[in-house]
Every structure is written in structure tokens, then in C-alpha cells.
Design a protein around this motif. Structure first.
Motif, PDB file in Angstrom:
ATOM      1  N   ALA A  67      40.471  73.855  56.064  1.00 34.32           N
ATOM      2  CA  ALA A  67      41.594  73.959  57.001  1.00 34.32           C
ATOM      3  C   ALA A  67      41.691  72.700  57.860  1.00 34.32           C
ATOM      4  N   TYR A  68      40.554  72.153  58.263  1.00 30.66           N
ATOM      5  CA  TYR A  68      40.534  70.921  59.062  1.00 30.66           C
ATOM      6  C   TYR A  68      41.097  69.754  58.255  1.00 30.66           C
ATOM      7  N   THR A  69      40.764  69.717  56.970  1.00 35.91           N
ATOM      8  CA  THR A  69      41.301  68.676  56.087  1.00 35.91           C
ATOM      9  C   THR A  69      42.820  68.770  56.015  1.00 35.91           C
ATOM     10  N   LEU A  70      43.342  69.976  55.904  1.00 42.24           N
ATOM     11  CA  LEU A  70      44.791  70.173  55.887  1.00 42.24           C
ATOM     12  C   LEU A  70      45.406  69.742  57.213  1.00 42.24           C
ATOM     13  N   ALA A  71      44.775  70.106  58.315  1.00 43.25           N
ATOM     14  CA  ALA A  71      45.299  69.747  59.640  1.00 43.25           C
ATOM     15  C   ALA A  71      45.338  68.238  59.849  1.00 43.25           C
ATOM     16  N   GLN A  72      44.389  67.532  59.245  1.00 47.00           N
ATOM     17  CA  GLN A  72      44.327  66.081  59.384  1.00 47.00           C
ATOM     18  C   GLN A  72      45.194  65.351  58.349  1.00 47.00           C
ATOM     19  N   ASN A  73      45.940  66.116  57.560  1.00 51.69           N
ATOM     20  CA  ASN A  73      46.813  65.559  56.530  1.00 51.69           C
ATOM     21  C   ASN A  73      46.024  64.721  55.517  1.00 51.69           C
ATOM     22  N   GLU A  74      44.834  65.184  55.189  1.00 48.09           N
ATOM     23  CA  GLU A  74      43.960  64.468  54.266  1.00 48.09           C
ATOM     24  C   GLU A  74      43.807  65.188  52.924  1.00 48.09           C
ATOM     25  N   MET A 168      59.909  68.369  67.646  1.00 49.31           N
ATOM     26  CA  MET A 168      58.659  67.677  67.963  1.00 49.31           C
ATOM     27  C   MET A 168      58.538  66.418  67.122  1.00 49.31           C
ATOM     28  N   ASP A 169      57.712  65.492  67.608  1.00 52.60           N
ATOM     29  CA  ASP A 169      57.427  64.276  66.866  1.00 52.60           C
ATOM     30  C   ASP A 169      56.405  64.580  65.774  1.00 52.60           C
ATOM     31  N   ASP A 170      56.358  63.730  64.777  1.00 55.96           N
ATOM     32  CA  ASP A 170      55.423  63.885  63.677  1.00 55.96           C
ATOM     33  C   ASP A 170      54.002  63.586  64.180  1.00 55.96           C
ATOM     34  N   PRO A 171      53.105  64.585  64.210  1.00 56.11           N
ATOM     35  CA  PRO A 171      51.748  64.337  64.717  1.00 56.11           C
ATOM     36  C   PRO A 171      50.876  63.544  63.748  1.00 56.11           C
ATOM     37  N   THR A 172      51.215  63.565  62.469  1.00 57.68           N
ATOM     38  CA  THR A 172      50.441  62.818  61.475  1.00 57.68           C
ATOM     39  C   THR A 172      51.401  62.016  60.609  1.00 57.68           C
ATOM     40  N   PRO A 173      51.952  60.950  61.164  1.00 57.71           N
ATOM     41  CA  PRO A 173      52.898  60.170  60.343  1.00 57.71           C
ATOM     42  C   PRO A 173      52.194  59.576  59.134  1.00 57.71           C
ATOM     43  N   TYR A 174      52.806  59.760  58.014  1.00 57.32           N
ATOM     44  CA  TYR A 174      52.261  59.234  56.768  1.00 57.32           C
ATOM     45  C   TYR A 174      52.912  57.886  56.512  1.00 57.32           C
ATOM     46  N   VAL A 175      52.094  56.860  56.410  1.00 57.11           N
ATOM     47  CA  VAL A 175      52.622  55.531  56.154  1.00 57.11           C
ATOM     48  C   VAL A 175      52.151  55.119  54.772  1.00 57.11           C
ATOM     49  N   PRO A 176      53.035  55.184  53.792  1.00 64.07           N
ATOM     50  CA  PRO A 176      52.625  54.858  52.424  1.00 64.07           C
ATOM     51  C   PRO A 176      52.375  53.363  52.262  1.00 64.07           C
ATOM     52  N   SER A 177      51.600  53.025  51.250  1.00 66.52           N
ATOM     53  CA  SER A 177      51.324  51.616  50.990  1.00 66.52           C
ATOM     54  C   SER A 177      52.576  50.900  50.489  1.00 66.52           C
ATOM     55  N   HIS A 178      53.480  51.642  49.860  1.00 66.72           N
ATOM     56  CA  HIS A 178      54.764  51.097  49.436  1.00 66.72           C
ATOM     57  C   HIS A 178      55.830  51.731  50.314  1.00 66.72           C
ATOM     58  N   GLN A 179      56.483  50.949  51.118  1.00 69.41           N
ATOM     59  CA  GLN A 179      57.462  51.466  52.076  1.00 69.41           C
ATOM     60  C   GLN A 179      58.577  52.225  51.349  1.00 69.41           C
ATOM     61  N   ALA A 180      58.769  53.478  51.728  1.00 68.72           N
ATOM     62  CA  ALA A 180      59.837  54.293  51.136  1.00 68.72           C
ATOM     63  C   ALA A 180      61.166  53.951  51.784  1.00 68.72           C
TER      64      ALA A 180
END
Length: 191
Positions: A67-74, A168-180
Motif C-alpha cells: 500500500a505504501y508503494t502505491l501511495a508513493q506512486n512507485e 487539489m494539486d497532483d501530490p505525486t507528479p510523474y515526470v517521464p523521461s520523454h516529455q509527453a
């Protein structure tokens, strides 16, 4: 929505505390494993209980930290495809995945693990290995892990809906290596 976000924050807090606490189970499992190996080699003595204890510790760390892994977006996803989409589309993909894949699976596991763990506890089930441990704690850990994962899944669904709605703002913004590309396909995103 404010009440649901409060619930989500509470779930996140509980998940974080448990996730950080159970990380120590890995160290304990390593110490038990090393101690068991040393005793076996030096004193030519072995115990199935110690072997099973390290399995319990590792399984506990894995299940209770999911569950912690999911919360951390990992958690695992196919980033090659996922990263091609805008962040807004990624939120929709996550919401869809949580609602139609994660939660049905978690609920099914909870449904099956409740009687599975209960029968083991009621019967006092013991390992079939000589000198082995009782089994209900391990089965209880499986149930607890899926209960925590289900609660965190609810929290993630609440947050995804709030983010999509702009609450709300995105608490775990995902920044891909290739900009979408962003929603408008702007020139900055293409650079």
C-alpha cells in the motif's frame, strides 16, 4: 469532496506509518537468515522455525508495504506507453486502472483471505515441516496486506478524482523521461 480528501489524508498517513515501520522487517529477515546460516555451519544445528520466520518477515514486509508503494506512486506500470500521454490522460489511466483492475482484484483477495485466515486461526494450523511455526500469522499478514492495499486504493481513487476535477494539486507528479505532449500539443512540450 473535502470530507473524502480528509479520509484520503488519514489513509495516506496510516499507510505511510505502516510502510516505514515494516521496512525494518527486511533487516530483521536478513539478520535471522544470517544467524540461521552461521548456527547451521558452525554448530551443525538447524531449525525449520528460523527458516520459516525469515519467510514470515520478508512476506510481512512485502505485503504490508504494498500500500505504501502505491501511495508513493512507485508501483509497476508500462512507462514506455504511459509516458507518451499528457499528465491529465495519465490521471484518467490511473483512475481507470484503480477502479477496474486494482480494486476488483483486492476485493476478491479479501473475500477469499478472510475465511482462509480464519480457518487457519481457529484450527491452530501448524506448518507441516518438523519444528515449523504456526501458520495463521502468515495468513493474517496476507489479509492485512490486502486490506491496507484496498484502503490505499480508495485513497488513490479519491485523489485522482479530486485532481481531475481541479480540487487539489497532483501530490505525486510523474515526470517521464520523454516529455509527453500536453493537452493542447504546445510547442514547448514538443521541444
Amino acid at each position: 469532496m473535502r470530507g473524502l480528501l480528509g479520509l484520503s489524508r488519514l489513509i495516506d498517513l496510516i499507510t505511510e506509518k505502516i510502510g516505514k515501520a515494516v521496512s525494518w522487517l527486511i533487516l530483521l529477515a536478513v539478520l535471522v537468515s544470517a544467524g540461521n546460516a552461521v548456527v547451521r555451519k558452525v554448530f551443525n544445528v538447524s531449525s525449520n522455525a528460523w527458516l520459516e520466520a525469515q519467510w514470515y518477515l520478508f512476506g510481512g514486509a512485502f505485503m504490508l508495504a504494498a500500500a505504501y508503494t502505491l501511495a508513493q506512486n512507485e508501483h509497476i506500470r508500462i512507462d514506455v506507453v504511459y509516458s507518451k500521454f499528457s499528465r491529465k490522460t495519465q490521471h484518467w489511466i490511473d483512475l481507470f486502472g484503480h477502479c477496474f483492475f486494482l480494486m476488483p482484484f483486492v476485493l476478491l483477495m479479501i473475500y477469499y483471505f478472510i475465511p482462509y485466515a480464519a480457518r487457519s486461526y481457529q484450527s491452530g494450523e501448524v506448518s507441516s515441516s518438523a519444528g515449523g511455526l504456526i501458520l495463521w500469522p502468515a495468513k493474517g499478514i496476507l489479509l492485512a496486506g490486502f486490506l491496507l492495499l484496498g484502503a490505499q486504493g480508495i485513497s488513490e481513487i479519491i485523489k485522482k478524482i479530486a485532481i481531475i476535477r481541479g480540487d487539489m494539486d497532483d501530490p505525486t507528479p510523474y515526470v517521464p523521461s520523454h516529455q509527453a505532449l500536453d493537452e493542447e500539443g504546445s510547442e514547448e512540450a514538443r521541444a
